[in-house]
Write a protein that holds these residues in place. Structure first.
Motif, PDB file in Angstrom:
ATOM      1  N   LEU A 104      42.426  36.276  40.349  1.00 58.20           N
ATOM      2  CA  LEU A 104      41.631  36.504  39.141  1.00 58.20           C
ATOM      3  C   LEU A 104      41.549  35.243  38.289  1.00 58.20           C
ATOM      4  O   LEU A 104      40.480  34.902  37.763  1.00 58.20           O
ATOM      5  CB  LEU A 104      42.247  37.632  38.320  1.00 58.20           C
ATOM      6  CG  LEU A 104      41.875  39.067  38.681  1.00 58.20           C
ATOM      7  CD1 LEU A 104      42.677  40.040  37.831  1.00 58.20           C
ATOM      8  CD2 LEU A 104      40.381  39.308  38.514  1.00 58.20           C
TER       9      LEU A 104
ATOM     10  N   CYS B 266      41.537  37.591  33.571  1.00 57.55           N
ATOM     11  CA  CYS B 266      42.958  37.477  33.936  1.00 57.55           C
ATOM     12  C   CYS B 266      43.833  37.492  32.693  1.00 57.55           C
ATOM     13  O   CYS B 266      44.853  38.185  32.644  1.00 57.55           O
ATOM     14  CB  CYS B 266      43.186  36.198  34.744  1.00 57.55           C
ATOM     15  SG  CYS B 266      44.887  35.986  35.301  1.00 57.55           S
TER      16      CYS B 266
ATOM     17  N   THR C 158      41.052  42.932  44.149  1.00 54.87           N
ATOM     18  CA  THR C 158      40.645  42.020  43.082  1.00 54.87           C
ATOM     19  C   THR C 158      39.147  42.110  42.836  1.00 54.87           C
ATOM     20  O   THR C 158      38.698  42.092  41.680  1.00 54.87           O
ATOM     21  CB  THR C 158      41.033  40.576  43.443  1.00 54.87           C
ATOM     22  OG1 THR C 158      42.431  40.516  43.717  1.00 54.87           O
ATOM     23  CG2 THR C 158      40.708  39.621  42.302  1.00 54.87           C
ATOM     24  N   GLN C 159      38.369  42.221  43.905  1.00 54.99           N
ATOM     25  CA  GLN C 159      36.928  42.335  43.738  1.00 54.99           C
ATOM     26  C   GLN C 159      36.550  43.625  43.008  1.00 54.99           C
ATOM     27  O   GLN C 159      35.627  43.645  42.187  1.00 54.99           O
ATOM     28  CB  GLN C 159      36.232  42.281  45.104  1.00 54.99           C
ATOM     29  CG  GLN C 159      34.712  42.323  45.033  1.00 54.99           C
ATOM     30  CD  GLN C 159      34.136  41.207  44.181  1.00 54.99           C
ATOM     31  OE1 GLN C 159      34.593  40.062  44.238  1.00 54.99           O
ATOM     32  NE2 GLN C 159      33.145  41.530  43.359  1.00 54.99           N
TER      33      GLN C 159
ATOM     34  N   ILE D  73      47.275  38.864  43.011  1.00 55.71           N
ATOM     35  CA  ILE D  73      46.052  39.359  42.362  1.00 55.71           C
ATOM     36  C   ILE D  73      45.743  38.581  41.085  1.00 55.71           C
ATOM     37  O   ILE D  73      44.607  38.108  40.907  1.00 55.71           O
ATOM     38  CB  ILE D  73      46.155  40.877  42.115  1.00 55.71           C
ATOM     39  CG1 ILE D  73      46.190  41.616  43.459  1.00 55.71           C
ATOM     40  CG2 ILE D  73      44.997  41.373  41.250  1.00 55.71           C
ATOM     41  CD1 ILE D  73      46.455  43.109  43.353  1.00 55.71           C
TER      42      ILE D  73
ATOM     43  N   TYR E 195      42.301  40.899  48.181  1.00 57.45           N
ATOM     44  CA  TYR E 195      41.003  40.395  47.723  1.00 57.45           C
ATOM     45  C   TYR E 195      40.039  41.549  47.475  1.00 57.45           C
ATOM     46  O   TYR E 195      39.232  41.496  46.535  1.00 57.45           O
ATOM     47  CB  TYR E 195      40.427  39.423  48.752  1.00 57.45           C
ATOM     48  CG  TYR E 195      41.073  38.061  48.722  1.00 57.45           C
ATOM     49  CD1 TYR E 195      40.483  36.995  48.054  1.00 57.45           C
ATOM     50  CD2 TYR E 195      42.290  37.830  49.354  1.00 57.45           C
ATOM     51  CE1 TYR E 195      41.077  35.738  48.014  1.00 57.45           C
ATOM     52  CE2 TYR E 195      42.907  36.590  49.316  1.00 57.45           C
ATOM     53  CZ  TYR E 195      42.292  35.545  48.647  1.00 57.45           C
ATOM     54  OH  TYR E 195      42.893  34.311  48.602  1.00 57.45           O
TER      55      TYR E 195
END
Length: 395
Positions: free
Chosen positions: A195, A203, A252-253, A191, A249
Motif C-alpha cells: 500500500l 497506507c 491489497t487490490q 500489505i 496482492y
C-alpha cells in the motif's frame, strides 16, 4: 473405486455437454486449457488462469489444479504399492477441532443440496481433512482450513482430493500450519508495504491498525468470506496458478478498490471491522487483472517487509510456481522443520532479552563491580584512583 470413476466420468460429461453451448472465444479458451493440461504446461495454465474467465469450469479445473499443484490427476491411484489406510493411523492431535469446524461447513454453498446430501459432504470433508493430517502429522490444523478443503472437495474427483490438499498444505500454505501463527502475521505486514508503495495516503490512514484485518482472508485463501461458489472457484484458479504471495496482492487490490469507503471511517475499530468483511459485489476479473499489474509494478523483492520473511517461508519457496510443483512432500516437511527451528531460536532470543531487561539493575551493578575489581588490579587503576578525588575537589 466406483465412486471415483463415477465422479471422473461426470467431469468428462460436463466438458462434452458444455461444448455444444460454447461461444467461439470460450471454445478456443477451453481448447487451450485442455492442451496445456495434456502438455502439463504450468506456464500456459498460469497465463490462462489469470485471463478473463480463468479455467472456465470445474471439469477443466479438475484437470488443471492437480497439475498446478505438481501431480498427475490421472496417476493418483496407479502406484504399485498402496499406502496404508489412513483410518488405521494414529489420531492427529487436532481432530476434535476438525469435527467442530466440519459441523459448521458448507454454509454458503452448495445451496441446492438436501440435508442428507450435506451430511454426506460433511462426512467426506471430515475424512479428507483427517486423512491429510494423519499422513502428515507434523502439520497443525488451523480454523478456516476446512473452508479451503471444502472447495477442493466440490471441484475435484475423490481420488485427487487428498493428494491436492496434502501438497497445498505442505508446500503452499505451510506457514499457516506451523505451531504458531507468527509467520502468518509476518506475512500480513507485506500489505502495508504494498500500500505504501502505491498509495501512501491510504497506507497512512490505515496505519493505526495492525493488518490483522486480513488474517481471515489470507489464511483461508478467501474461502471463509466469499459467499458465491463461482467466485471462490475463480479465485482459486489464480491463487493456485500464481506464487503464494499473490494472495496478499489480491487483498491489497481489494483495499485499493475500497479507498473512498475507507476514508469515510476514522475510528480504528470501524476500519478493522470494514476491512475484515469482503464486499460481495466485487468485480473479480478487474481485481485479478489489477492485482497482477500491482504485482508486476511492485514485486515482493522491492518491499521493505520482504526482508523479514524467512527463506523457508512458503512465500519464498513458491516464488517459481514450476519449481514448487516439482517439490515433494518431503521437501515441504524439511522447510517446515527449518521454520520451526527458526521460531524456537527467536523465542529463546526473546526470553534472553526479556530476562536481561527485567534484571537490568542487578546486571548493571554486577558489571560495574566486576569492572572495578579488574581495574584495581591494573597499573592504570592505581593512577586513576588517586587522581579521581583531586578532580572532584578533594584533598
Amino acid at each position: 473405486m466406483q465412486m471415483a470413476s463415477e465422479a471422473e466420468s461426470k467431469h468428462v460429461v460436463d466438458i462434452d455437454a458444455a461444448a455444444d453451448h460454447d461461444t467461439p472465444a470460450t471454445a478456443h479458451a477451453k481448447a487451450r486449457i485442455l492442451d496445456a493440461c495434456e502438455q502439463m504446461d504450468i506456464d500456459a495454465l498460469k497465463t490462462l488462469a489469470v485471463s478473463p474467465g480463468g479455467l472456465l469450469s470445474d471439469a477443466l479445473r479438475s484437470q488443471s489444479w492437480p497439475i498446478l499443484l505438481g501431480f498427475d490427476p490421472e496417476g493418483t491411484g496407479d502406484t504399485t504399492e498402496k499406502p496404508p489406510s489412513w483410518r488405521d493411523m494414529e489420531r492427529h492431535k487436532d481432530e476434535d477441532q476438525v469435527k467442530l469446524d466440519v459441523d459448521r461447513s458448507f454454509v454458503y454453498y452448495p445451496n441446492d443440496n438436501s440435508q442428507a446430501e450435506l451430511d454426506l459432504k460433511r462426512t467426506e470433508l471430515s475424512d479428507l481433512i483427517t486423512e491429510v493430517l494423519r499422513r502428515q502429522p507434523y502439520l497443525c490444523y488451523f480454523q478456516g482450513y476446512h473452508d479451503i478443503c471444502q472447495v477442493f472437495l466440490l471441484v475435484l474427483p475423490p481420488a485427487a482430493r487428498a493428494p491436492a490438499v496434502a501438497r497445498l498444505s505442505a508446500l503452499r500454505i505451510r506457514d499457516f500450519m506451523l505451531p504458531t501463527l507468527n509467520p502468518a502475521l509476518s506475512q500480513l505486514r507485506l500489505i502495508p508495504s504494498i500500500l505504501d508503495a502505491v498509495d501512501p495516503e491510504l497506507c497512512a490512514h490505515l496505519s493505526r491498525n495492525e493488518p490483522y484485518f486480513a488474517l481471515s482472508d489470507t489464511l483461508t485463501m478467501f474461502a471463509h468470506n466469499v459467499q458465491r461458489y463461482s467466485d471462490i472457484a475463480r479465485l482459486f484458479d489464480v491463487l493456485l496458478a500464481r506464487e503464494q504471495v499473490f494472495g496478499l496482492y489480491v487483498f491489497t487490490q481489494i483495499v485499493l478498490v475500497r479507498r473512498a469507503e475507507l476514508f469515510g471511517h476514522d475510528e480504528p475499530d470501524m476500519l478493522h471491522f470494514t476491512l475484515s468483511k469482503l464486499p460481495q459485489d466485487l468485480d473479480l476479473e478487474v481485481v485479478i487483472r489489477d492485482a497482477a499489474r500491482l504485482f508486476a509494478e511492485h514485486p515482493p523483492e522491492s518491499l521493505r517487509a520482504w526482508r523479514s520473511i524467512s527463506s523457508a517461508s512458503a512465500l519464498k519457496t513458491t516464488r517459481d510456481v514450476r519449481a514448487c510443483a516439482g517439490q515433494s512432500l518431503e521437501d515441504g516437511h524439511r522447510f517446515f522443520d527449518r521454520q520451526v527451528r527458526e521460531l524456537e531460536w527467536a523465542d529463546r532470543q526473546k526470553e534472553v532479552l526479556q530476562t536481561v531487561w527485567t534484571n537490568r539493575g542487578v546486571i548493571l551493578t554486577i558489571a560495574v563491580g566486576v569492572g572495578a575489581f579488574y581495574l584495581r588490579r591494573t597499573s592504570m587503576w592505581s593512577v586513576i584512583v588517586p587522581w579521581w578525588p583531586t578532580r572532584l575537589g578533594g584533598s
